[in-house]
Design a protein around this motif. Structure first.
Motif, PDB file in Angstrom:
ATOM      1  N   PRO A  35       0.873  -1.414   0.139  1.00 59.28           N
ATOM      2  CA  PRO A  35      -0.217   0.350  -0.040  1.00 59.28           C
ATOM      3  C   PRO A  35       0.721   1.120   0.034  1.00 59.28           C
ATOM      4  O   PRO A  35       0.385   1.866  -0.289  1.00 59.28           O
ATOM      5  CB  PRO A  35      -0.859  -0.138   1.141  1.00 59.28           C
ATOM      6  CG  PRO A  35      -0.413  -1.321   2.301  1.00 59.28           C
ATOM      7  CD  PRO A  35       0.373  -2.350   0.929  1.00 59.28           C
ATOM      8  N   ALA A  36       1.812   1.459   0.103  1.00 56.44           N
ATOM      9  CA  ALA A  36       2.855   2.440   0.253  1.00 56.44           C
ATOM     10  C   ALA A  36       3.285   2.661  -1.171  1.00 56.44           C
ATOM     11  O   ALA A  36       3.786   4.152  -1.394  1.00 56.44           O
ATOM     12  CB  ALA A  36       4.081   2.520   1.527  1.00 56.44           C
ATOM     13  N   ARG A  37       3.475   2.069  -1.794  1.00 52.78           N
ATOM     14  CA  ARG A  37       3.367   1.761  -3.388  1.00 52.78           C
ATOM     15  C   ARG A  37       1.875   2.225  -4.551  1.00 52.78           C
ATOM     16  O   ARG A  37       2.357   2.215  -5.285  1.00 52.78           O
ATOM     17  CB  ARG A  37       4.322   0.815  -3.509  1.00 52.78           C
ATOM     18  CG  ARG A  37       6.388   0.784  -3.169  1.00 52.78           C
ATOM     19  CD  ARG A  37       7.279   0.043  -3.379  1.00 52.78           C
ATOM     20  NE  ARG A  37       7.939   0.498  -2.764  1.00 52.78           N
ATOM     21  CZ  ARG A  37       8.950  -0.707  -1.948  1.00 52.78           C
ATOM     22  NH1 ARG A  37       7.824  -1.139  -1.313  1.00 52.78           N
ATOM     23  NH2 ARG A  37       9.763  -0.348  -1.011  1.00 52.78           N
ATOM     24  N   GLY A  38       0.440   2.526  -3.601  1.00 58.34           N
ATOM     25  CA  GLY A  38      -0.049   1.916  -4.243  1.00 58.34           C
ATOM     26  C   GLY A  38      -1.170   3.394  -5.348  1.00 58.34           C
ATOM     27  O   GLY A  38      -0.398   4.570  -4.851  1.00 58.34           O
ATOM     28  N   ASP A  39      -1.066   2.794  -6.567  1.00 53.93           N
ATOM     29  CA  ASP A  39      -1.446   3.628  -7.613  1.00 53.93           C
ATOM     30  C   ASP A  39      -2.727   3.911  -8.069  1.00 53.93           C
ATOM     31  O   ASP A  39      -3.451   2.716  -7.055  1.00 53.93           O
ATOM     32  CB  ASP A  39      -0.852   3.610  -9.345  1.00 53.93           C
ATOM     33  CG  ASP A  39      -1.011   2.258  -9.427  1.00 53.93           C
ATOM     34  OD1 ASP A  39      -2.153   1.760  -9.118  1.00 53.93           O
ATOM     35  OD2 ASP A  39      -0.164   1.814 -10.117  1.00 53.93           O
ATOM     36  N   GLU A  40      -3.065   4.740  -8.282  1.00 54.09           N
ATOM     37  CA  GLU A  40      -5.105   5.001  -8.901  1.00 54.09           C
ATOM     38  C   GLU A  40      -5.666   3.744  -9.090  1.00 54.09           C
ATOM     39  O   GLU A  40      -6.519   3.581  -8.888  1.00 54.09           O
ATOM     40  CB  GLU A  40      -4.908   6.582  -9.442  1.00 54.09           C
ATOM     41  CG  GLU A  40      -4.245   7.746  -9.058  1.00 54.09           C
ATOM     42  CD  GLU A  40      -5.315   8.006  -7.915  1.00 54.09           C
ATOM     43  OE1 GLU A  40      -6.417   7.702  -7.925  1.00 54.09           O
ATOM     44  OE2 GLU A  40      -4.405   8.421  -6.411  1.00 54.09           O
ATOM     45  N   ASN A  41      -4.763   2.888 -10.560  1.00 53.09           N
ATOM     46  CA  ASN A  41      -5.163   1.800 -10.527  1.00 53.09           C
ATOM     47  C   ASN A  41      -5.493   1.139  -9.008  1.00 53.09           C
ATOM     48  O   ASN A  41      -6.801   0.216  -9.067  1.00 53.09           O
ATOM     49  CB  ASN A  41      -4.597   0.744 -11.280  1.00 53.09           C
ATOM     50  CG  ASN A  41      -4.911   0.229 -11.998  1.00 53.09           C
ATOM     51  OD1 ASN A  41      -6.066  -0.041 -12.688  1.00 53.09           O
ATOM     52  ND2 ASN A  41      -4.899  -0.928 -11.873  1.00 53.09           N
ATOM     53  N   TRP A  42      -4.922   1.006  -8.451  1.00 49.69           N
ATOM     54  CA  TRP A  42      -4.667   0.416  -6.791  1.00 49.69           C
ATOM     55  C   TRP A  42      -5.501   0.414  -6.713  1.00 49.69           C
ATOM     56  O   TRP A  42      -6.819  -0.417  -5.817  1.00 49.69           O
ATOM     57  CB  TRP A  42      -3.889   0.201  -6.243  1.00 49.69           C
ATOM     58  CG  TRP A  42      -3.793  -0.804  -5.163  1.00 49.69           C
ATOM     59  CD1 TRP A  42      -3.443  -2.151  -4.527  1.00 49.69           C
ATOM     60  CD2 TRP A  42      -3.593  -0.339  -3.868  1.00 49.69           C
ATOM     61  NE1 TRP A  42      -3.185  -2.194  -3.198  1.00 49.69           N
ATOM     62  CE2 TRP A  42      -3.852  -0.987  -2.843  1.00 49.69           C
ATOM     63  CE3 TRP A  42      -3.518   1.163  -3.397  1.00 49.69           C
ATOM     64  CZ2 TRP A  42      -3.745  -0.684  -1.377  1.00 49.69           C
ATOM     65  CZ3 TRP A  42      -3.669   0.993  -2.144  1.00 49.69           C
ATOM     66  CH2 TRP A  42      -3.531   0.598  -1.061  1.00 49.69           C
ATOM     67  N   ARG A  43      -5.996   1.995  -6.296  1.00 47.78           N
ATOM     68  CA  ARG A  43      -7.098   2.390  -4.878  1.00 47.78           C
ATOM     69  C   ARG A  43      -7.710   2.409  -6.091  1.00 47.78           C
ATOM     70  O   ARG A  43      -9.149   2.256  -5.091  1.00 47.78           O
ATOM     71  CB  ARG A  43      -6.363   4.114  -5.029  1.00 47.78           C
ATOM     72  CG  ARG A  43      -5.323   4.127  -4.156  1.00 47.78           C
ATOM     73  CD  ARG A  43      -5.385   5.649  -3.830  1.00 47.78           C
ATOM     74  NE  ARG A  43      -3.622   5.794  -2.937  1.00 47.78           N
ATOM     75  CZ  ARG A  43      -3.656   6.091  -1.664  1.00 47.78           C
ATOM     76  NH1 ARG A  43      -4.814   5.206  -1.438  1.00 47.78           N
ATOM     77  NH2 ARG A  43      -2.542   5.784  -1.754  1.00 47.78           N
ATOM     78  N   ALA A  44      -8.236   2.335  -6.488  1.00 50.64           N
ATOM     79  CA  ALA A  44      -9.539   2.125  -7.574  1.00 50.64           C
ATOM     80  C   ALA A  44     -10.210   0.612  -7.097  1.00 50.64           C
ATOM     81  O   ALA A  44     -11.637   0.445  -7.660  1.00 50.64           O
ATOM     82  CB  ALA A  44      -9.833   2.186  -9.024  1.00 50.64           C
ATOM     83  N   ARG A  45      -9.293  -0.245  -6.722  1.00 45.55           N
ATOM     84  CA  ARG A  45      -9.814  -1.347  -6.544  1.00 45.55           C
ATOM     85  C   ARG A  45     -10.417  -2.214  -5.205  1.00 45.55           C
ATOM     86  O   ARG A  45     -11.287  -2.710  -4.148  1.00 45.55           O
ATOM     87  CB  ARG A  45      -9.000  -2.672  -6.442  1.00 45.55           C
ATOM     88  CG  ARG A  45      -8.354  -2.738  -7.689  1.00 45.55           C
ATOM     89  CD  ARG A  45      -6.955  -3.191  -8.471  1.00 45.55           C
ATOM     90  NE  ARG A  45      -7.557  -4.829  -7.556  1.00 45.55           N
ATOM     91  CZ  ARG A  45      -6.301  -5.951  -7.509  1.00 45.55           C
ATOM     92  NH1 ARG A  45      -4.899  -5.046  -7.954  1.00 45.55           N
ATOM     93  NH2 ARG A  45      -6.150  -6.775  -7.469  1.00 45.55           N
ATOM     94  N   LEU A  46     -10.548  -0.650  -4.061  1.00 50.96           N
ATOM     95  CA  LEU A  46     -10.328  -0.655  -2.251  1.00 50.96           C
ATOM     96  C   LEU A  46     -11.958   0.274  -2.444  1.00 50.96           C
ATOM     97  O   LEU A  46     -12.154   1.330  -2.756  1.00 50.96           O
ATOM     98  CB  LEU A  46      -9.181   0.101  -1.298  1.00 50.96           C
ATOM     99  CG  LEU A  46      -7.998  -0.507  -1.900  1.00 50.96           C
ATOM    100  CD1 LEU A  46      -6.780   0.892  -0.714  1.00 50.96           C
ATOM    101  CD2 LEU A  46      -7.860  -2.067  -1.855  1.00 50.96           C
ATOM    102  N   GLY A  47     -12.062   0.157  -1.250  1.00 50.85           N
ATOM    103  CA  GLY A  47     -13.600   0.761  -1.074  1.00 50.85           C
ATOM    104  C   GLY A  47     -13.433   0.954   0.800  1.00 50.85           C
ATOM    105  O   GLY A  47     -12.803   0.377   0.812  1.00 50.85           O
TER     106      GLY A  47
END
Length: 324
Positions: A86-98
Motif C-alpha cells: 500500500p505504500a506504493r499503491g497507484d490510482e489503479n490500485w486505489r480504485a480496487r478499494l472501498g
C-alpha cells in the motif's frame, strides 16, 4: 481460563496465493516517537471473507487500517493489499478499494443520485477485465435503502440515512476489498439488518471485507473470522465459536425440576443433557445451555493480556490450536 505456553508466539499465518489473498500482513510495526503502537501484527484474509478486527481503544486498530489503506507509512514489516504494497499503491490500485470511515464527510449540497453518479465516473477509467465496472446508480441506491431519498440533498438526510450514503460512497466502485469502520453507527434495527444482508451479498460476490466495530453482536453475525488486537499484536484469530472454545471449556446448563431451578457446569454439555433426560425424563423443563458469548471471549482474552502476560509475550490464542 487456561493459557498454554504463554511465552510462545502464535504461529505465523499461512501465506495465501496472490489470487486468493486480499490482505497479507507480516510483522507490521508502527512507532510514534519512542512509543511502539504495533509490535508485530500478523494476519491474512481471503477474497470473499468477512473479517472483524476488534480491540480496546488505543490498541492500534485505526493505525492498522490506515496502513492497509495506504494513508499512513508503517515503521516496519511486510504488507500486501490485493498483491500490492500500500505504500506504493497507484490510482489503479486505489480504485480496487472501498473505504467507509466512521466520520461522515459533508456533501450536503449534492443530491444523493447526483453524487453517486458523479463518484462512479471516477472508477470508469479503471474498469478492466480484472476490475468490475461501477454499480448502476439506481441499483446501488436501492441496495443501501435510499430509493425514497434519491433526489434529496445529502444535508436533508437523517443521521442514519447519511450513514447509508457513506456506505454507498464506499462501494460505488464495486471494490475488491472493502474497509468498514463502525459502519452501522446511527442505524435503526431494520437498517442494520438490511446492511448485514448487503455485506453478505458483497462477500458472495468475492469482495473481501475488513470490519472494525465495538458492537460484538454485529461482529459475531457478520464475520467469518475475528481478530483481536491488544498490546500491539493479534492475540486471537478464529471464528467466534473457535475462540469461545479456547476460553470456556465448560458450558452452563440450567433446568427446572419439581419447581426447583438447577445450574451445572459441564465440559460435555450434550452428554450431560442426554444423561439428565435419561434419569429424569419429562420432569425436566425450562432447559437452557449457554456457552461463552463473543463478549465473554473478548473480555477474557483482553483481560488475560492486560493482567499478566506483558507486552512482549503474545498469547497463543490461534484458531489452528483449536483444530489440533
Amino acid at each position: 481460563m487456561t493459557v498454554a505456553n504463554e511465552s510462545a508466539a502464535p504461529l505465523p499465518p499461512v501465506r495465501l496465493p496472490d489470487d486468493d489473498a486480499a490482505l497479507d500482513v507480516r510483522d507490521l510495526r508502527m512507532r510514534y516517537g519512542t512509543t511502539d503502537v504495533l509490535k508485530g501484527v500478523d494476519f491474512t484474509t481471503r477474497r470473499g471473507e468477512v473479517v472483524a478486527l476488534l480491540g480496546p481503544n488505543g490498541a492500534g486498530k485505526t493505525t492498522t487500517i490506515e496502513v492497509l489503506e495506504g494513508f499512513r507509512m508503517r515503521s516496519g514489516g511486510d504488507v500486501q493489499v490485493l498483491g500490492t504494497d500500500p505504500a506504493r499503491g497507484d490510482e489503479n490500485w486505489r480504485a480496487r478499494l472501498g473505504v467507509v470511515l466512521q466520520s461522515w464527510r459533508d456533501h450536503s449540497k449534492w443530491r444523493v443520485r447526483e453524487l453517486l453518479t458523479h463518484l462512479g465516473t471516477y472508477y470508469s477509467p479503471y474498469s478492466t477485465a480484472q476490475i468490475t465496472r461501477p454499480w448502476d446508480v439506481d441499483e446501488l441506491i436501492a441496495a443501501v435503502g435510499l430509493t425514497e431519498h434519491a433526489n434529496k440533498r445529502a444535508g436533508q438526510l437523517s443521521g442514519g440515512q447519511r450513514r447509508r450514503l457513506d456506505v454507498a460512497i464506499g462501494i460505488v466502485g464495486r471494490p475488491e476489498l472493502l474497509f468498514l469502520d463502525e459502519p452501522t453507527v446511527g442505524f435503526d434495527p431494520q437498517a442494520r439488518r438490511e446492511f448485514h444482508d448487503l455485506v453478505h451479498r458483497l462477500a458472495d460476490d468475492n469482495t473481501g471485507i475488513l470490519l472494525t466495530t465495538h458492537d460484538l453482536d454485529e461482529a459475531e453475525k457478520l464475520a467469518d473470522r475475528i481478530l483481536i488486537l491488544a498490546g500491539g499484536r493479534i492475540v486471537a484469530d478464529g471464528s467466534a465459536d473457535e475462540l469461545s472454545r479456547q476460553v470456556a471449556a465448560e458450558s452452563e446448563v440450567k433446568w427446572t425440576r419439581d419447581g426447583q431451578r438447577y445450574v451445572h457446569s459441564a465440559a460435555d454439555a450434550t452428554k450431560f443433557v442426554r444423561d439428565l433426560f435419561a434419569q429424569h425424563g419429562d420432569e425436566i423443563t425450562e432447559l437452557e445451555v449457554r456457552r461463552a458469548t463473543l463478549e465473554d471471549t473478548y473480555m477474557a482474552m483482553v483481560r488475560a493480556h492486560e493482567s499478566g502476560h506483558g507486552d512482549d509475550a503474545a498469547l497463543p490464542f490461534n484458531a489452528e490450536e483449536v483444530n489440533r
